[in-house]
Design a protein around this motif. Structure first.
Motif, mmCIF file in Angstrom:
data_model
loop_
_atom_site.group_PDB
_atom_site.id
_atom_site.type_symbol
_atom_site.label_atom_id
_atom_site.label_comp_id
_atom_site.label_asym_id
_atom_site.label_seq_id
_atom_site.Cartn_x
_atom_site.Cartn_y
_atom_site.Cartn_z
ATOM 1 N N TYR A 26 2.108 2.574 -3.355
ATOM 2 C CA TYR A 26 1.138 3.267 -4.201
ATOM 3 C C TYR A 26 0.740 4.601 -3.569
ATOM 4 O O TYR A 26 -0.414 4.861 -3.279
ATOM 5 C CB TYR A 26 -0.091 2.382 -4.456
ATOM 6 C CG TYR A 26 0.234 1.216 -5.343
ATOM 7 C CD1 TYR A 26 0.393 1.390 -6.714
ATOM 8 C CD2 TYR A 26 0.425 -0.055 -4.817
ATOM 9 C CE1 TYR A 26 0.730 0.319 -7.532
ATOM 10 C CE2 TYR A 26 0.750 -1.127 -5.630
ATOM 11 C CZ TYR A 26 0.901 -0.927 -6.984
ATOM 12 O OH TYR A 26 1.238 -1.979 -7.800
ATOM 13 N N GLN A 27 1.748 5.418 -3.358
ATOM 14 C CA GLN A 27 1.583 6.777 -2.836
ATOM 15 C C GLN A 27 2.443 7.708 -3.691
ATOM 16 O O GLN A 27 3.358 7.258 -4.379
ATOM 17 C CB GLN A 27 2.024 6.850 -1.370
ATOM 18 C CG GLN A 27 1.326 5.881 -0.446
ATOM 19 C CD GLN A 27 -0.169 6.095 -0.376
ATOM 20 O OE1 GLN A 27 -0.649 7.231 -0.376
ATOM 21 N NE2 GLN A 27 -0.937 5.012 -0.340
ATOM 22 N N GLU A 48 0.841 -1.201 0.000
ATOM 23 C CA GLU A 48 0.000 0.000 0.000
ATOM 24 C C GLU A 48 0.879 1.255 0.000
ATOM 25 O O GLU A 48 0.570 2.232 -0.686
ATOM 26 C CB GLU A 48 -0.908 -0.011 1.226
ATOM 27 C CG GLU A 48 -1.920 1.107 1.221
ATOM 28 C CD GLU A 48 -2.897 0.997 2.382
ATOM 29 O OE1 GLU A 48 -3.656 1.970 2.568
ATOM 30 O OE2 GLU A 48 -2.919 -0.027 3.081
ATOM 31 N N GLU A 49 1.968 1.209 0.735
ATOM 32 C CA GLU A 49 2.873 2.362 0.807
ATOM 33 C C GLU A 49 3.516 2.668 -0.544
ATOM 34 O O GLU A 49 3.838 3.810 -0.848
ATOM 35 C CB GLU A 49 3.966 2.124 1.860
ATOM 36 C CG GLU A 49 3.467 2.022 3.283
ATOM 37 C CD GLU A 49 2.810 0.672 3.602
ATOM 38 O OE1 GLU A 49 3.133 -0.361 2.963
ATOM 39 O OE2 GLU A 49 1.941 0.655 4.494
ATOM 40 N N THR A 60 -1.068 6.919 -6.614
ATOM 41 C CA THR A 60 -1.992 6.212 -5.737
ATOM 42 C C THR A 60 -2.823 5.251 -6.574
ATOM 43 O O THR A 60 -2.920 5.390 -7.802
ATOM 44 C CB THR A 60 -2.939 7.189 -5.019
ATOM 45 O OG1 THR A 60 -3.772 7.820 -5.990
ATOM 46 C CG2 THR A 60 -2.160 8.239 -4.215
#
Length: 181
Positions: A114-115, A111-112, A123
């Motif tokens: 995709y920032q 998840e990190e 994202t």
């Protein structure tokens, strides 16, 4: 509500996550599972059949692994072949108006990652903008996506929980567009 899940995984038998999701979906009689690569191994899409499936369902979920920041090739071909002028868009198009469309994807990255400051630089919401734009273009309603990140971390417990969460999501998710009506 009639739900159609269009599964587009080029090699579902080798997939931990997408195969587990399909196995969980099969336990629910109120969900139609439609696997594009199994249905069309030659990639010759039966447009009339696909359009009938869309017409017969209220909610359509596209399930696939994130594939080079996009959809697998057969799903892109499906969009091009099935969502036709004056059927899905255009002055006489009515078949997709008000349909609810969502996405369920598995992604290798965390998840990190995709920032904006992560290794992928975008994202998941940004990566999924083309699907959101397509949904709006055909006068459908875009639903919040379901994403499973870090697919390299496979445990039986995580597979089971992810599959349960996925089915719960597609059955209960609501769009701000739907709620505001």
């Amino acid at each position: 509500m009639k739900i159609l899940v269009i599964v587009t995984h080029p090699n579902i038998e080798a997939s931990n996550w997408n195969k587990s999701w399909v196995n969980e979906l099969q336990k629910h009689d109120d969900i139609t599972i439609h696997e594009l690569y199994k249905e069309y191994p030659d990639e010759n899409i039966d447009v009339a059949r696909e359009q009938q499936l869309i017409e017969a369902h209220d909610r359509i979920i596209f399930q696939y692994p994130l594939y080079w920041y996009s959809t697998p090739p057969l799903l892109k071909k499906w969009f091009d072949s099935v969502l036709l002028y004056n059927w899905a868009y255009g002055p006489e198009a009515t078949k997709t108006v008000g349909k609810e469309i969502g996405v369920a994807i598995s992604a290798y990255g965390t998840e990190e990652s995709y920032q904006a400051n992560g290794s992928n630089r975008f994202t998941m919401e940004e990566i999924l903008r083309p699907i959101q734009a397509l949904t709006r273009f055909i006068s459908a309603i875009y639903l919040p996506h379901f994403v499973l990140n870090d697919t390299s971390d496979v445990t039986d417990e995580r597979l089971t929980q992810s599959s349960i969460d996925f089915v719960n999501h597609i059955k209960t998710v609501r769009s701000a567009e739907v709620v505001s009506k």
